[in-house]
Scaffold this active site. Sequence first.
Site, mmCIF file in Angstrom:
data_model
loop_
_atom_site.group_PDB
_atom_site.id
_atom_site.type_symbol
_atom_site.label_atom_id
_atom_site.label_comp_id
_atom_site.label_asym_id
_atom_site.label_seq_id
_atom_site.Cartn_x
_atom_site.Cartn_y
_atom_site.Cartn_z
ATOM 1 C CG ASP A 60 -1.865 1.050 1.342
ATOM 2 O OD1 ASP A 60 -1.742 2.040 0.581
ATOM 3 O OD2 ASP A 60 -2.777 0.944 2.174
ATOM 4 C CB ILE A 61 1.900 3.623 -2.634
ATOM 5 C CG1 ILE A 61 2.498 2.548 -3.550
ATOM 6 C CG2 ILE A 61 2.687 4.920 -2.739
ATOM 7 C CD1 ILE A 61 3.933 2.176 -3.268
ATOM 8 C CG ASP A 154 -0.037 17.970 -17.109
ATOM 9 O OD1 ASP A 154 0.790 17.046 -17.249
ATOM 10 O OD2 ASP A 154 -0.425 18.683 -18.049
ATOM 11 C CD GLU A 188 3.485 15.367 -21.986
ATOM 12 O OE1 GLU A 188 2.502 14.848 -22.535
ATOM 13 O OE2 GLU A 188 3.420 16.467 -21.419
#
Length: 454
Positions: A60-61, A154, A188
């Site tokens: 579980d992160i 983002d 990106e």
Amino acid sequence: MSARIPGTDRGPARRSWIRRAATVTVAAGALAGLVVSAPGAAGAAQPASAARPSALAPPDIPLANVKAHLSQLQSIATANGGNRAHGRTGYKASLDYVKGKLDAAGFTTTVQQFTSGGSTGYNLIADWPGGDPDQVLFAGSHLDSVSSGAGINDNGSGSAAVLETALAVSRANLQPAKHLRFGWWGAEELGLVGSRYYVNNLPSAERSKIAGYLNFDMIGSPNPGYFVYDDDPTIETTFKDYFAGLGVPTEIETEGDGRSDHAPFKNVGVPVGGLFTGADYRKTAAQAQKWGGTAGQAFDRCYHSSCDTTTNINDTALDRNADAIAHAVWTLGTGTTQPGTVFETTADVSIPDNGAAVTSALEVTGRTGNAPSALKVGVDIKHSWRGDLVVDLVAPDGTAYRLKNSSGSDSADNVIATYTVNASSEAANGTWKLKVQDIAAQDTGYIDSWKLTF
Ligand code: TRP
Ligand code: ZN
Ligand code: CA
């Protein structure tokens, strides 16, 4: 670890002495591909209060750890003119932050430089030592923001969750079958520049070693959807299974296929997949019904704007997606070559003398992807003249694999043998069948049991 699941008794079972309850047994050994060692000192700390999970199970992160990375990325943006964009000081500072964590956790890191728009760009690659160098499982995300904001959803969200997954690999000292590689891409937002540069500069022999590339770009959108890329079926299924286990419905990602760093990989034939919680498309009423949130509003109203800060994150979405990444890395990284899960049926099936073929069905569940290239088929058929028998393994899609032909001269009793079948083009899950036909009169017998070892 052994689970016995009641099955169904099949076949006429004319001999009362062979009638037995049918069982399907899932045997121990599924985790044999993993090696556990003492917890390492490296990596970000797990909260002291949390129980240490088994190193064998996907962890579980901790959401708090992922959010701590986002706070650091926010601070970096704030200290560098409000963004972390390609060619700006905030980008390199972000890269140095991520690299520092990975180096301390025992990763081998590489910074790859490229030029775009007259500025130097950087990709960060982190290799976890070990695993099969010919089977690389790769997870990545872009680390740059647009110049108008800090880029916390983002794509601080994907960057932080991939980082925390890598640190969890270190904490578990995971020794998976596959080699694990993690990537953080530059530029990106200028058109997938960094990831394309990486792929274009990768020798084709290296490309073909990448078993899968998993992409995470925007996974904490404030009005989230749960989107899974519709690319490689194994990767897609792995993610869908995870969300299904949480009871969270998913949809296929349709907000612009090829709009992120998986595209350069996909274009050279690497199997890809990924997760996404939505950008500037609006959530429909139907989507709000199943996921909550606000219908008629963008998944991320701060997409590519100055309000994409640490407040622009839905914690539940970020938490679920981070856990899904770890699930995929553990499952796919250790999955296909892990030996030893056995599915067996002991339901007796009578084989009519010189008659029609009979089958014994075996349900295989809980596997990921395709069956192994060396699927072991253990057969136990009691028969008084085994030369009478033609035996096939039938895959869930109906494809038959011949295990044994008939032979007029083979007068021995019984077929007790283990066959190896290349079943790598078959989905592992589904109903497999052992098909047996007796093609000569007089001697008879029955299928006593058979098993598949995945
Ligand atoms: N970074 C992407 C972009 O700015 C965000 C995005 C839009 C995206 N659509 C996507 C990411 C679909 C993954 C999948 O265009
Ligand atoms: Zn993005
Ligand atoms: Ca016979």
